[in-house]
Scaffold this active site. Structure first.
Site, short mmCIF file in Angstrom:
data_model
loop_
_atom_site.label_atom_id
_atom_site.label_comp_id
_atom_site.label_asym_id
_atom_site.label_seq_id
_atom_site.Cartn_x
_atom_site.Cartn_y
_atom_site.Cartn_z
N CYS A 50 20.59 1.27 -56.58
CA CYS A 50 20.23 1.31 -58.00
C CYS A 50 18.82 0.81 -58.25
O CYS A 50 18.14 1.27 -59.17
CB CYS A 50 21.21 0.46 -58.81
SG CYS A 50 22.95 0.84 -58.57
N ASP A 82 27.05 -4.19 -58.31
CA ASP A 82 28.46 -4.13 -58.69
C ASP A 82 29.27 -3.35 -57.66
O ASP A 82 30.39 -3.72 -57.31
CB ASP A 82 28.61 -3.49 -60.07
CG ASP A 82 28.17 -4.41 -61.19
OD1 ASP A 82 27.32 -5.28 -60.93
OD2 ASP A 82 28.67 -4.26 -62.31
N CYS A 123 20.74 -1.48 -61.80
CA CYS A 123 22.18 -1.69 -61.72
C CYS A 123 22.73 -2.19 -63.06
O CYS A 123 21.99 -2.63 -63.94
CB CYS A 123 22.53 -2.65 -60.58
SG CYS A 123 24.27 -2.52 -60.05
N ASP A 124 24.05 -2.15 -63.18
CA ASP A 124 24.73 -2.24 -64.47
C ASP A 124 24.26 -3.37 -65.38
O ASP A 124 24.02 -3.16 -66.57
CB ASP A 124 26.24 -2.41 -64.24
CG ASP A 124 26.87 -1.17 -63.64
OD1 ASP A 124 26.16 -0.20 -63.37
OD2 ASP A 124 28.09 -1.20 -63.40
N LYS A 125 24.16 -4.60 -64.86
CA LYS A 125 23.88 -5.74 -65.73
C LYS A 125 22.40 -5.90 -66.03
O LYS A 125 22.02 -6.70 -66.88
CB LYS A 125 24.44 -7.03 -65.11
CG LYS A 125 25.93 -6.97 -64.79
CD LYS A 125 26.76 -6.49 -65.94
CE LYS A 125 28.20 -6.24 -65.54
NZ LYS A 125 28.38 -5.13 -64.58
N CYS A 195 24.55 4.64 -60.02
CA CYS A 195 25.73 5.49 -59.85
C CYS A 195 25.71 6.65 -60.85
O CYS A 195 25.46 6.47 -62.04
CB CYS A 195 26.99 4.66 -60.01
SG CYS A 195 27.10 3.32 -58.80
N GLU A 447 35.34 -6.54 -62.41
CA GLU A 447 35.72 -5.15 -62.66
C GLU A 447 36.80 -4.74 -61.68
O GLU A 447 36.76 -5.11 -60.51
CB GLU A 447 34.50 -4.23 -62.52
CG GLU A 447 33.45 -4.47 -63.58
CD GLU A 447 32.26 -3.54 -63.44
OE1 GLU A 447 32.20 -2.79 -62.45
OE2 GLU A 447 31.39 -3.57 -64.32
N SER A 473 35.20 -0.96 -64.19
CA SER A 473 33.97 -0.25 -63.89
C SER A 473 33.84 0.94 -64.81
O SER A 473 34.83 1.49 -65.29
CB SER A 473 33.98 0.22 -62.44
OG SER A 473 33.04 1.24 -62.22
#
EC number: 4.2.1.9
Length: 563
Positions: A50, A82, A123-125, A195, A447, A473
């Site tokens: 990511c 993640d 990435c996600d956060k 992702c 998650e 997720s």
């Protein structure tokens, strides 16, 4: 005219000669001390695909800032993967990292008196962490997404990382052999980028474009394509103009623009995590927002995009089909977007979308026509009931059995649940309960992609329910309910469920019910005892002490001085 609105505190006057001496060491010249100093919050890391392409983007941001006549300063911020930490103790640090990222960006921007900041994350956060900081400090800012990964390919199918998680369930159920499992693993992630489906990272980047804090089309660009780097340099130039005009984040992040972002999240079929993150972003921006607001918007916004995890396509397909501007224009035309909201470009949403067609191209089926949506209403539903008096979050579209009543299979951790699924101990009609995984109880609200993917892989996705005080997720789908609040660690009803209890998940009624009498629930609550903390030192201990309920965004600065 001087543009160093804040940085003059460290660059001007005789007393700041030592400060200037240090700045000269990092490349400042005499003429630079009256320029705006612009931070580049660089999320580069080789921990995860990511973020592994972000360093090149930071360099392009640096070039754009210089070209625009300001002075860049690059600093680093962290990331957790993640996907790599999924299913392990490490996932407890994922949501924690949102706060660390926010705190780190706030700390550098205020500690160094920066005039503006361009935050680059993958990435996600990274996304909510950066936007929380931007809303807190309220200096001119723009967010740049590191970009989405391109799909992998195997056996004639497009793959994402979720394909690999689901392959584990298929292998355990005897549906594929080890060679097939390994083939999916080797082909799922072909290069740099976050992702690829409409999972959490792509959901949040899309939402930030709708919010007005990222440039049009930037949220769906592939990480490895030249246009992503070009867009980053353009973002830097736009930011310098925002500094000159003192266009501040809280002029952009408003109640109406957050409603726009939530509408787009619904229209693209985005991640449940967006609920948690926008509650936190709104708080940082001083905007009133609660779970009921999501339910209100869900009821009026259709799902327009056929995107993974429950659909067919990935973010790069959405980009080719017209991207987020096309989705936004459709919502705007039908009165579901506030066109008067300001964007970081200095133009309103309506002005930005002026030349976008009202309907998507008929030569694609990623974005559906308005009169033929995927679903007539949004997918992220807020469920309430005696199991979740504060609320819970579920994806309700695409499930074949919108009402499940079944016996509770209770697990005190994600690992115990996954072992049971892979051992074939979960049967059709069961309702899995995973508890003590909430913000305080985990701590960190892990998650549950591993167990939900194992359920899908085992062929039980339409016949098994799962509820948890943890999270899911963005790659999760099926009859799953997360963010159950109050959580088990504070005595929420999920802590009182016993093995074999009847539980009903009703997506139509948006209810989550433990089918026992009020008297029995009261009796169990009287006998409940809180568990001792799992961690007593370090960041997880601090987080567990400070974090608030998921129903208010799992923030760590709520009523600090009343605790």
């Amino acid at each position: 005219m001087s543009e160093n609105f804040r940085s003059k505190a460290i660059t001007q006057g005789v007393q700041r000669s030592p400060n200037r001496a240090m700045l000269r060491a990092v490349g400042f010249q005499d003429a630079d001390f009256t320029k705006a100093i612009v931070g580049v919050a660089n999320g580069y890391s080789t921990i995860t695909p990511c973020n592994m392409g972000i360093n090149q983007l930071a360099q392009r941001a640096e070039a754009g800032i210089n070209t625009a006549g300001a002075k860049p300063q690059i600093f680093g911020t962290i990331t957790i993967s993640d996907g790599i930490s999924m299913g392990t103790e490490g996932m407890k640090y994922s949501l924690v990292s949102r706060e660390v990222i926010a705190d780190s960006i706030e700390t550098v921007c205020n500690g160094q008196s920066l005039d503006g900041v361009i935050a680059i994350g993958g990435c996600d956060k990274n996304m909510p962490g950066a936007m929380i900081a931007i809303a807190r400090i309220n200096i001119p800012a723009i967010f740049v997404y590191g970009g989405t990964i391109k799909p992998g390919h195997y056996n004639g199918k497009d793959l994402t990382v979720v394909s690999s998680f689901e392959a584990v369930g298929e292998y355990s159920a005897g549906k594929i052999d080890e060679n097939e499992l390994l083939a999916v693993e080797r082909n799922a992630c072909p290069g740099a980028g976050s992702c690829g489906g409409m999972y959490t990272a792509n959901t949040m980047s899309s939402a930030f474009e709708a919010l007005g804090m990222s440039l049009p089309y930037s949220s769906t660009m592939a990480a490895e394509d030249d246009e992503k780097a070009d867009s980053t340099e353009e973002s830097a130039k736009v930011l310098v103009e925002a500094i000159r005009h003192q266009l501040l984040p809280r002029q952009i992040i408003t109640r109406k623009s957050i409603e726009n972002a939530i509408s787009v999240i619904m229209a693209v079929g985005g991640s449940t995590n967006a609920v948690l993150h926008f509650l936190a972003i709104a708080r940082a921006a001083g905007v009133e927002l609660n779970l009921d607001d999501f339910e209100t918007i869900r009821g009026r916004v259709p799902v327009l995009c056929d995107l993974k995890p429950s659909g067919r396509y990935v973010a790069t397909d959405l980009h080719k089909a017209g991207g987020i501007p096309q989705v936004m224009k459709m919502l705007l035309v039908h009165g579901l977007l506030h066109g008067d909201c300001m964007t970081i470009t200095g133009k309103t949403i309506a002005e930005v979308l002026a030349d976008i067609p009202e309907e998507p191209s008929p030569n694609q089926d990623v974005i559906r026509p308005w009169n033929n949506p995927m679903y007539a209403q949004g997918h992220l539903a807020i469920l309430k009931g005696n199991l979740a008096t504060e609320g819970a979050v579920a994806k309700i579209t695409g499930v074949k059995n919108p009402v499940i009543t079944g016996p509770a299979k209770v697990f005190e951790s994600e690992e115990d649940c996954l072992d049971a699924i892979l051992a074939g101990k979960i049967k059709a009609g069961d309702v899995i309960v995973i508890r003590y995984e909430g913000p305080k109880g985990g701590p960190g609200m892990r998650e549950m992609l591993a167990p939900t993917s194992a359920i899908i892989g085992a062929g039980l996705g339409d016949s098994v329910g799962l509820i948890t005080d943890g999270r899911f997720s963005g790659g999760t789908y099926g009859m799953v309910v997360g963010h159950v609040a109050p959580e088990a660690a504070v005595g929420g009803a999920i802590a009182l469920v016993q093995e074999g209890d009847s539980i009903t998940i009703d997506a139509h009624a948006r209810s989550l019910q433990l089918n026992i009498s009020d008297e029995e629930l009261t009796r169990r609550r009287a006998n409940w005892q809180p568990r001792p903390p799992r961690y007593t030192t370090g960041i997880l201990a601090k987080y567990a002490k400070l974090v608030a309920s998921s129903s208010v965004g799992a923030v760590t600065d709520l009523d600090l001085f009343n605790k």
